[in-house]
Motif scaffolding. Structure first.
Motif, PDB file in Angstrom:
ATOM      1  N   ALA A   1      -9.047  11.210   2.323  1.00  0.00           N
ATOM      2  CA  ALA A   1      -8.986  12.357   3.229  1.00  0.00           C
ATOM      3  C   ALA A   1      -7.940  12.036   4.287  1.00  0.00           C
ATOM      4  N   GLY A   2      -7.313  13.062   4.824  1.00  0.00           N
ATOM      5  CA  GLY A   2      -6.301  12.861   5.856  1.00  0.00           C
ATOM      6  C   GLY A   2      -4.986  13.468   5.435  1.00  0.00           C
ATOM      7  N   PRO A   3      -3.902  12.990   6.007  1.00  0.00           N
ATOM      8  CA  PRO A   3      -2.603  13.612   5.738  1.00  0.00           C
ATOM      9  C   PRO A   3      -2.031  13.327   4.354  1.00  0.00           C
ATOM     10  N   HIS A   4      -2.587  12.355   3.640  1.00  0.00           N
ATOM     11  CA  HIS A   4      -2.101  12.001   2.303  1.00  0.00           C
ATOM     12  C   HIS A   4      -3.186  12.268   1.273  1.00  0.00           C
ATOM     13  N   CYS A   5      -2.800  12.316   0.018  1.00  0.00           N
ATOM     14  CA  CYS A   5      -3.749  12.578  -1.077  1.00  0.00           C
ATOM     15  C   CYS A   5      -4.344  11.296  -1.657  1.00  0.00           C
ATOM     16  N   TYR A   6      -3.504  10.283  -1.847  1.00  0.00           N
ATOM     17  CA  TYR A   6      -3.929   9.036  -2.473  1.00  0.00           C
ATOM     18  C   TYR A   6      -3.391   7.837  -1.713  1.00  0.00           C
ATOM     19  N   LEU A   7      -4.134   6.733  -1.829  1.00  0.00           N
ATOM     20  CA  LEU A   7      -3.684   5.438  -1.339  1.00  0.00           C
ATOM     21  C   LEU A   7      -3.771   4.474  -2.509  1.00  0.00           C
ATOM     22  N   LEU A   8      -2.648   3.835  -2.819  1.00  0.00           N
ATOM     23  CA  LEU A   8      -2.570   2.887  -3.927  1.00  0.00           C
ATOM     24  C   LEU A   8      -2.370   1.479  -3.376  1.00  0.00           C
ATOM     25  N   LYS A   9      -2.915   0.512  -4.054  1.00  0.00           N
ATOM     26  CA  LYS A   9      -2.642  -0.898  -3.748  1.00  0.00           C
ATOM     27  C   LYS A   9      -1.923  -1.468  -4.951  1.00  0.00           C
ATOM     28  N   ALA A  10      -0.755  -2.042  -4.713  1.00  0.00           N
ATOM     29  CA  ALA A  10       0.047  -2.599  -5.804  1.00  0.00           C
ATOM     30  C   ALA A  10       0.375  -4.054  -5.530  1.00  0.00           C
TER      31      ALA A  10
ATOM     32  N   HIS B   1       6.641  11.225 -11.333  1.00  0.00           N
ATOM     33  CA  HIS B   1       5.649  12.224 -11.732  1.00  0.00           C
ATOM     34  C   HIS B   1       5.998  13.556 -11.069  1.00  0.00           C
ATOM     35  N   ALA B   2       5.973  14.627 -11.821  1.00  0.00           N
ATOM     36  CA  ALA B   2       6.409  15.953 -11.353  1.00  0.00           C
ATOM     37  C   ALA B   2       5.653  16.444 -10.128  1.00  0.00           C
ATOM     38  N   ASP B   3       4.405  16.030  -9.952  1.00  0.00           N
ATOM     39  CA  ASP B   3       3.604  16.541  -8.839  1.00  0.00           C
ATOM     40  C   ASP B   3       3.690  15.700  -7.567  1.00  0.00           C
ATOM     41  N   VAL B   4       4.413  14.590  -7.593  1.00  0.00           N
ATOM     42  CA  VAL B   4       4.538  13.755  -6.395  1.00  0.00           C
ATOM     43  C   VAL B   4       5.611  14.350  -5.482  1.00  0.00           C
ATOM     44  N   LEU B   5       5.182  14.737  -4.286  1.00  0.00           N
ATOM     45  CA  LEU B   5       6.120  15.285  -3.298  1.00  0.00           C
ATOM     46  C   LEU B   5       6.759  14.193  -2.451  1.00  0.00           C
ATOM     47  N   ARG B   6       5.941  13.194  -2.079  1.00  0.00           N
ATOM     48  CA  ARG B   6       6.405  12.199  -1.118  1.00  0.00           C
ATOM     49  C   ARG B   6       5.547  10.943  -1.250  1.00  0.00           C
ATOM     50  N   THR B   7       6.161   9.798  -0.967  1.00  0.00           N
ATOM     51  CA  THR B   7       5.412   8.546  -0.863  1.00  0.00           C
ATOM     52  C   THR B   7       5.784   7.860   0.437  1.00  0.00           C
ATOM     53  N   GLU B   8       4.885   7.055   0.902  1.00  0.00           N
ATOM     54  CA  GLU B   8       5.142   6.205   2.072  1.00  0.00           C
ATOM     55  C   GLU B   8       4.583   4.832   1.728  1.00  0.00           C
ATOM     56  N   THR B   9       5.405   3.811   1.800  1.00  0.00           N
ATOM     57  CA  THR B   9       5.017   2.473   1.365  1.00  0.00           C
ATOM     58  C   THR B   9       4.950   1.525   2.543  1.00  0.00           C
TER      59      THR B   9
ATOM     60  N   PHE C   1       0.866  -1.171   0.000  1.00  0.00           N
ATOM     61  CA  PHE C   1       0.000   0.000   0.000  1.00  0.00           C
ATOM     62  C   PHE C   1       0.903   1.221   0.000  1.00  0.00           C
ATOM     63  N   ILE C   2       0.623   2.154  -0.895  1.00  0.00           N
ATOM     64  CA  ILE C   2       1.493   3.312  -1.095  1.00  0.00           C
ATOM     65  C   ILE C   2       0.679   4.585  -0.877  1.00  0.00           C
ATOM     66  N   PHE C   3       1.064   5.352   0.124  1.00  0.00           N
ATOM     67  CA  PHE C   3       0.463   6.663   0.341  1.00  0.00           C
ATOM     68  C   PHE C   3       1.220   7.660  -0.527  1.00  0.00           C
ATOM     69  N   VAL C   4       0.489   8.538  -1.195  1.00  0.00           N
ATOM     70  CA  VAL C   4       1.107   9.516  -2.090  1.00  0.00           C
ATOM     71  C   VAL C   4       0.650  10.915  -1.696  1.00  0.00           C
ATOM     72  N   ASP C   5       1.611  11.830  -1.571  1.00  0.00           N
ATOM     73  CA  ASP C   5       1.333  13.241  -1.328  1.00  0.00           C
ATOM     74  C   ASP C   5       1.674  14.014  -2.594  1.00  0.00           C
ATOM     75  N   LEU C   6       0.751  14.860  -3.022  1.00  0.00           N
ATOM     76  CA  LEU C   6       0.952  15.663  -4.222  1.00  0.00           C
ATOM     77  C   LEU C   6       1.226  17.123  -3.869  1.00  0.00           C
ATOM     78  N   ALA C   7       1.866  17.800  -4.801  1.00  0.00           N
ATOM     79  CA  ALA C   7       2.153  19.232  -4.655  1.00  0.00           C
ATOM     80  C   ALA C   7       0.836  20.010  -4.712  1.00  0.00           C
ATOM     81  N   PRO C   8       0.835  21.242  -4.197  1.00  0.00           N
ATOM     82  CA  PRO C   8      -0.361  22.080  -4.347  1.00  0.00           C
ATOM     83  C   PRO C   8      -0.664  22.312  -5.830  1.00  0.00           C
ATOM     84  N   HIS C   9      -1.936  22.288  -6.184  1.00  0.00           N
ATOM     85  CA  HIS C   9      -2.401  22.517  -7.556  1.00  0.00           C
ATOM     86  C   HIS C   9      -1.752  21.563  -8.567  1.00  0.00           C
ATOM     87  N   PRO C  10      -1.829  20.274  -8.300  1.00  0.00           N
ATOM     88  CA  PRO C  10      -1.189  19.305  -9.200  1.00  0.00           C
ATOM     89  C   PRO C  10      -2.017  19.047 -10.455  1.00  0.00           C
ATOM     90  N   ASP C  11      -1.374  18.401 -11.416  1.00  0.00           N
ATOM     91  CA  ASP C  11      -2.078  17.879 -12.588  1.00  0.00           C
ATOM     92  C   ASP C  11      -2.613  16.505 -12.177  1.00  0.00           C
TER      93      ASP C  11
END
Length: 167
Positions: A97-106, A125-133, A66-76
């Motif tokens: 909702a919460g401290p991250h923008c997306y949750l991925l299952k891989a 991806h240019a708009d990805v600031l941080r991930t947590e796996t 499971f990968i949490f993804v944080d995006l930059a402000p005003h991302p594509d």
């Protein structure tokens, strides 16, 4: 959607290979009536598909992450989503909702494949600031089946019964 439709959905969630005759026998309908109800459930989009449920380990994809993804402000976001949807390794993309923008299952073959997925297709991806796996150690329960509401339960706000509208 009435109680018979819900019972048909419960049956199909446990075994989508049941024939209309088998469904009809369990719920007390003729073969043609059971077949028509299944057709209507499909047509209304309540049944979204019929898929084989594969054993990840037996097909060479034992690692679930499971990968949490944080995006930059005003991302594509549309570009980000399209890039992720193109990857077969990514099974689910949830905007949360919460401290991250997306949750991925891989699902991947191992840690090297996960590292490559992260580096080449997510973090790149240019708009990805941080991930947590988070890597799954053991899957205790994994089911696509849903607990259906009892007959007469309220529909979600703003939604009407798609089967009633066609009746």
């Amino acid at each position: 959607m009435d109680q018979l439709d819900r019972e048909i959905l419960r049956l199909l969630q446990s075994d989508n290979r049941l024939s209309s005759a088998e469904i009809g026998q369990v719920v007390g309908l003729s073969v043609s009536a059971a077949s028509e109800r299944v057709r209507r459930l499909n047509g209304a989009g309540i049944i979204r598909g019929n898929h084989a449920c594969l054993d990840p380990g037996r097909v060479g994809l034992p690692l679930c992450a499971f990968i949490f993804v944080d995006l930059a402000p005003h991302p594509d976001e549309e570009g980000f989503r399209q890039q992720l949807m193109a990857r077969a390794e990514i099974q689910e993309i949830q905007q949360i909702a919460g401290p991250h923008c997306y949750l991925l299952k891989a699902r991947v073959a191992g840690t090297q494949a996960l590292q490559q997925l992260l580096a080449d297709h997510i973090k790149s991806h240019a708009d990805v600031l941080r991930t947590e796996t988070v890597i799954v150690m053991e899957t205790v329960k994994d089911t696509p089946a849903m607990a259906l509401p009892a007959d007469g339960a309220l529909e979600p706000a703003g939604q009407s019964d798609p089967l009633r509208a066609k009746a």
